[in-house]
Motif scaffolding. Structure first.
Motif, PDB file in Angstrom:
ATOM      1  N   PRO A 116       0.836  -1.205   0.000  1.00 11.29           N
ATOM      2  CA  PRO A 116       0.000   0.000   0.000  1.00 11.29           C
ATOM      3  C   PRO A 116       0.868   1.251   0.000  1.00 11.29           C
ATOM      4  N   GLU A 117       0.503   2.219  -0.813  1.00  9.73           N
ATOM      5  CA  GLU A 117       1.188   3.502  -0.812  1.00  9.73           C
ATOM      6  C   GLU A 117       0.766   4.250   0.445  1.00  9.73           C
ATOM      7  N   ILE A 118       1.720   4.426   1.383  1.00  5.09           N
ATOM      8  CA  ILE A 118       1.382   4.945   2.699  1.00  5.09           C
ATOM      9  C   ILE A 118       0.755   6.330   2.618  1.00  5.09           C
ATOM     10  N   SER A 119       1.285   7.192   1.772  1.00  5.61           N
ATOM     11  CA  SER A 119       0.736   8.549   1.673  1.00  5.61           C
ATOM     12  C   SER A 119      -0.687   8.518   1.126  1.00  5.61           C
ATOM     13  N   ASN A 120      -0.945   7.642   0.136  1.00  9.29           N
ATOM     14  CA  ASN A 120      -2.293   7.504  -0.415  1.00  9.29           C
ATOM     15  C   ASN A 120      -3.252   6.962   0.635  1.00  9.29           C
ATOM     16  N   LEU A 121      -2.777   5.953   1.398  1.00 12.14           N
ATOM     17  CA  LEU A 121      -3.594   5.374   2.454  1.00 12.14           C
ATOM     18  C   LEU A 121      -3.886   6.403   3.537  1.00 12.14           C
ATOM     19  N   ARG A 122      -2.872   7.167   3.938  1.00 15.62           N
ATOM     20  CA  ARG A 122      -3.063   8.177   4.974  1.00 15.62           C
ATOM     21  C   ARG A 122      -4.069   9.240   4.516  1.00 15.62           C
ATOM     22  N   ASN A 123      -3.956   9.677   3.277  1.00 17.39           N
ATOM     23  CA  ASN A 123      -4.894  10.682   2.761  1.00 17.39           C
ATOM     24  C   ASN A 123      -6.319  10.143   2.746  1.00 17.39           C
ATOM     25  N   VAL A 128     -18.206  -2.360   7.809  1.00 22.91           N
ATOM     26  CA  VAL A 128     -18.454  -2.649   6.396  1.00 22.91           C
ATOM     27  C   VAL A 128     -18.424  -1.364   5.580  1.00 22.91           C
ATOM     28  N   GLY A 129     -19.071  -0.317   6.073  1.00 20.23           N
ATOM     29  CA  GLY A 129     -19.079   0.968   5.370  1.00 20.23           C
ATOM     30  C   GLY A 129     -17.691   1.573   5.275  1.00 20.23           C
ATOM     31  N   LEU A 130     -16.926   1.465   6.350  1.00 26.36           N
ATOM     32  CA  LEU A 130     -15.560   1.971   6.361  1.00 26.36           C
ATOM     33  C   LEU A 130     -14.724   1.285   5.295  1.00 26.36           C
ATOM     34  N   LEU A 131     -14.839  -0.024   5.194  1.00 28.67           N
ATOM     35  CA  LEU A 131     -14.072  -0.769   4.201  1.00 28.67           C
ATOM     36  C   LEU A 131     -14.458  -0.349   2.786  1.00 28.67           C
ATOM     37  N   ARG A 132     -15.748  -0.226   2.525  1.00 29.26           N
ATOM     38  CA  ARG A 132     -16.202   0.131   1.175  1.00 29.26           C
ATOM     39  C   ARG A 132     -15.750   1.530   0.797  1.00 29.26           C
ATOM     40  N   GLU A 133     -15.874   2.486   1.719  1.00 26.83           N
ATOM     41  CA  GLU A 133     -15.498   3.862   1.404  1.00 26.83           C
ATOM     42  C   GLU A 133     -13.987   4.002   1.272  1.00 26.83           C
ATOM     43  N   LEU A 134     -13.235   3.262   2.082  1.00 24.62           N
ATOM     44  CA  LEU A 134     -11.782   3.314   1.977  1.00 24.62           C
ATOM     45  C   LEU A 134     -11.325   2.786   0.622  1.00 24.62           C
ATOM     46  N   LYS A 135     -11.906   1.677   0.187  1.00 22.60           N
ATOM     47  CA  LYS A 135     -11.537   1.121  -1.109  1.00 22.60           C
ATOM     48  C   LYS A 135     -11.907   2.081  -2.234  1.00 22.60           C
ATOM     49  N   ALA A 136     -13.054   2.767  -2.089  1.00 25.09           N
ATOM     50  CA  ALA A 136     -13.462   3.730  -3.112  1.00 25.09           C
ATOM     51  C   ALA A 136     -12.495   4.903  -3.177  1.00 25.09           C
ATOM     52  N   LEU A 137     -12.106   5.428  -2.021  1.00 26.09           N
ATOM     53  CA  LEU A 137     -11.196   6.574  -1.994  1.00 26.09           C
ATOM     54  C   LEU A 137      -9.823   6.197  -2.533  1.00 26.09           C
ATOM     55  N   MET A 138      -9.329   5.019  -2.162  1.00 30.92           N
ATOM     56  CA  MET A 138      -8.024   4.594  -2.664  1.00 30.92           C
ATOM     57  C   MET A 138      -8.087   4.206  -4.134  1.00 30.92           C
ATOM     58  N   GLY A 139      -9.296   3.920  -4.610  1.00 32.43           N
ATOM     59  CA  GLY A 139      -9.473   3.600  -6.019  1.00 32.43           C
ATOM     60  C   GLY A 139      -9.708   4.808  -6.894  1.00 32.43           C
ATOM     61  N   GLN A 187     -10.494  -0.889  -9.841  1.00 33.98           N
ATOM     62  CA  GLN A 187     -10.463  -0.381  -8.472  1.00 33.98           C
ATOM     63  C   GLN A 187      -9.657  -1.297  -7.574  1.00 33.98           C
ATOM     64  N   GLU A 188      -9.837  -2.610  -7.711  1.00 32.73           N
ATOM     65  CA  GLU A 188      -9.093  -3.539  -6.876  1.00 32.73           C
ATOM     66  C   GLU A 188      -7.592  -3.382  -7.117  1.00 32.73           C
ATOM     67  N   GLU A 189      -7.180  -3.122  -8.352  1.00 33.90           N
ATOM     68  CA  GLU A 189      -5.768  -2.959  -8.664  1.00 33.90           C
ATOM     69  C   GLU A 189      -5.222  -1.693  -8.026  1.00 33.90           C
ATOM     70  N   GLU A 190      -5.986  -0.594  -8.082  1.00 36.91           N
ATOM     71  CA  GLU A 190      -5.510   0.652  -7.506  1.00 36.91           C
ATOM     72  C   GLU A 190      -5.481   0.580  -5.989  1.00 36.91           C
ATOM     73  N   VAL A 191      -6.375  -0.184  -5.396  1.00 37.37           N
ATOM     74  CA  VAL A 191      -6.359  -0.356  -3.950  1.00 37.37           C
ATOM     75  C   VAL A 191      -5.097  -1.093  -3.531  1.00 37.37           C
ATOM     76  N   GLY A 192      -4.547  -1.903  -4.393  1.00 39.76           N
ATOM     77  CA  GLY A 192      -3.331  -2.633  -4.060  1.00 39.76           C
ATOM     78  C   GLY A 192      -3.478  -4.126  -4.251  1.00 39.76           C
ATOM     79  N   GLY A 193      -4.390  -4.541  -5.136  1.00 44.70           N
ATOM     80  CA  GLY A 193      -4.569  -5.961  -5.399  1.00 44.70           C
ATOM     81  C   GLY A 193      -5.083  -6.715  -4.195  1.00 44.70           C
ATOM     82  N   VAL A 194      -6.181  -6.242  -3.602  1.00 42.37           N
ATOM     83  CA  VAL A 194      -6.745  -6.897  -2.414  1.00 42.37           C
ATOM     84  C   VAL A 194      -7.142  -8.327  -2.774  1.00 42.37           C
ATOM     85  N   GLU A 195      -6.580  -9.281  -2.035  1.00 39.51           N
ATOM     86  CA  GLU A 195      -6.819 -10.693  -2.307  1.00 39.51           C
ATOM     87  C   GLU A 195      -7.793 -11.321  -1.313  1.00 39.51           C
TER      88      GLU A 195
END
Length: 469
Positions: free
Chosen positions: A48-55, A171-182, A403-411
């Motif tokens: 994960p890109e730390i700066s992207n994740l932090r933002n 669940v909402g936190l996970l979905r919104e985080l993936k959307a923002l990182m995507g 989106q999954e790729e931009e999030v970091g390839g969530v497996e």
């Protein structure tokens, strides 16, 4: 279609900070002993890109101020409150491969996957348990960490205080985080503007009303009834306690068959999971000569947001769950669907009688009393019943590949909460992910051993697979 962007709480109901409500206070007391730490872990094939994740996390904290809040304890008034600073101070802790390896050396299980090892480690890290007598405390409700694991993979872990995060919030936190990182814009993410009121202040008028004498009788009834419940064998009630996890997964065909069975019988999956847990537990307690019926305690957690006034959506973060505790009688000869229908019917009757509101104060009181007096529970184990299930199952479908790729390839990912302070022997966090049932089954150790609970969950799986047909 629900225009969720227009569904905002009136400004007068969104304080920037506030004292915790009664249910939230119960979690503040419980988390000191190890119940009430919510964890989300995501395994990724890219670092994960730390700066992207932090933002992204800061944007979420701006949209949902309860995630930015600090839990403040006042020694002078012996009270807790949510305090919202104007700026987020969230820091992301990073562990390289050698640091992660040292953490894994502290786990007794070598056979479980690295993602699950990180999950169990995070469930047992408790920054909220260090309050000294007579001292003030102010701690974040959200922590974030990134772990490097073997095979060039990484795990992102989010740890939250359950008083600020029920399952719908997670669940909402996970979905919104993936959307923002995507790549989603923050304007596309729901914004609350302030911390919403506690669940007790949003119950519709009259639905929680109960005379004082009725509270006393129901509290006594719950207490006496708990003494007659059948529980799993307690292995070791002493020593330091931790939460561990067993994962229960079914294939797409098996899952579809069970869901179709639920639909045809007009019951929910929670009834089937409760029945499978009872049947598995009963098989452990039966002797060759005893077939008498036994009573099992089942806790069902309800997301009350649609039932509140004003009604909340899943995008309102916080803790808005309520529990219904029912007793289910089983003798060992029932079929899965018969027992599942009975489990669900018992729960549905309690809900129709508003037990999720009228008994909320009673169950919170008993939870706190159990923490203060472990001897009130079987073998001083702090176990209140056999199993916890959720009324509604989380349904997840994979997002598009970009989106999954931009999030970091969530497996893979898992979400659940700790239970080793006080609670049931088994808490089942169920998800139907891409058509497959995936449950994180959390239990306290050494109250129960890993071998004991792996065997129990394997028995549950066998019941679901064989009994579902």
């Amino acid at each position: 279609m629900d225009d969720w962007k227009s569904r905002k709480m009136p400004e007068g109901l969104k304080p920037k900070g506030r004292p915790v409500g009664s249910t939230e206070l119960a979690w503040c007391r419980a988390v000191l002993s190890g119940t009430g730490i919510t964890v989300l872990v995501l395994q990724a094939s890219k670092r994960p890109e730390i700066s992207n994740l932090r933002n992204a996390l800061h944007k979420l904290q701006n949209s949902h101020p309860i995630l930015r809040s600090k839990l403040h304890y006042s020694a002078a008034t012996n009270s807790f409150s949510f305090v919202v600073p104007s700026v987020s101070h969230l820091q992301i802790e990073a562990f390289d491969l050698s640091s992660t390896h040292r953490i894994f050396q502290n786990t007794s299980a070598t056979s479980i996957a690295p993602l699950q090892k990180v999950l169990e480690h995070e469930l047992n890290v408790n920054p909220w348990s260090t309050r000294a007598a007579g001292s003030e405390m102010e701690v974040n409700v959200l922590f974030a960490s990134v772990y490097e694991i073997k095979d060039a993979k990484w795990v992102l872990a989010l740890r939250l205080h359950t008083a600020a995060c029920d399952r719908a919030t997670a669940v909402g936190l996970l979905r919104e985080l993936k959307a923002l990182m995507g790549g989603a814009d923050q304007r596309e993410v729901w914004s609350e503007g302030g911390i919403n009121m506690g669940i007790e202040d949003l119950i519709p008028d009259g639905q929680a009303k109960k005379p004082i004498w009725a509270h006393g009788l129901d509290t006594l009834s719950y207490s006496l009834r708990s003494l007659r419940l059948t529980n799993l064998e307690v292995i070791n009630a002493g020593g330091p306690r931790f939460s561990q996890v067993v994962r229960l997964q079914l294939g797409r065909h098996e899952t579809q068959h069970i869901l179709e069975g639920c639909k045809s019988r007009k019951i929910k999956l929670c009834g089937v999971l409760a029945a499978a847990g009872i049947m598995a537990g009963n098989s452990w307690r039966r002797s060759a000569t005893s077939h008498r019926k036994k009573k099992f305690g089942v806790v069902t957690l309800i997301d009350c947001r649609p039932l509140l006034e004003p009604e909340l959506s899943a995008r309102h973060f916080g803790f808005y769950n309520s529990a219904i505790l029912n007793t289910v009688v089983a003798g060992g000869g029932e079929g899965l669907w018969d027992l599942a229908s009975r489990c669900y019917a018992t729960f549905a009757r309690s809900k129709s009688n508003n037990k999720h509101f009228t008994d909320m104060a009673d169950l919170n009181f008993l939870m706190c009393k159990a923490i203060e007096n472990p001897s009130l529970t079987p073998s001083s184990s702090l176990r209140t019943s056999l199993i916890t299930v959720f009324e509604d199952t989380v349904i997840e479908q994979s997002g598009d590949g970009r989106q999954e790729e931009e999030v970091g390839g969530v497996e893979d990912y898992i979400g659940c909460a700790s239970v080793h302070g006080v609670g049931t022997s088994l808490a089942v966090f169920d998800t139907v992910r891409d058509g497959r049932l995936d449950c994180a089954c959390v239990y306290p150790t050494p109250v129960h051993s890993r071998e004991q609970m792996e065997a129990l969950v394997e028995k549950m799986k066998k019941v679901l697979v064989e009994g579902g047909y």
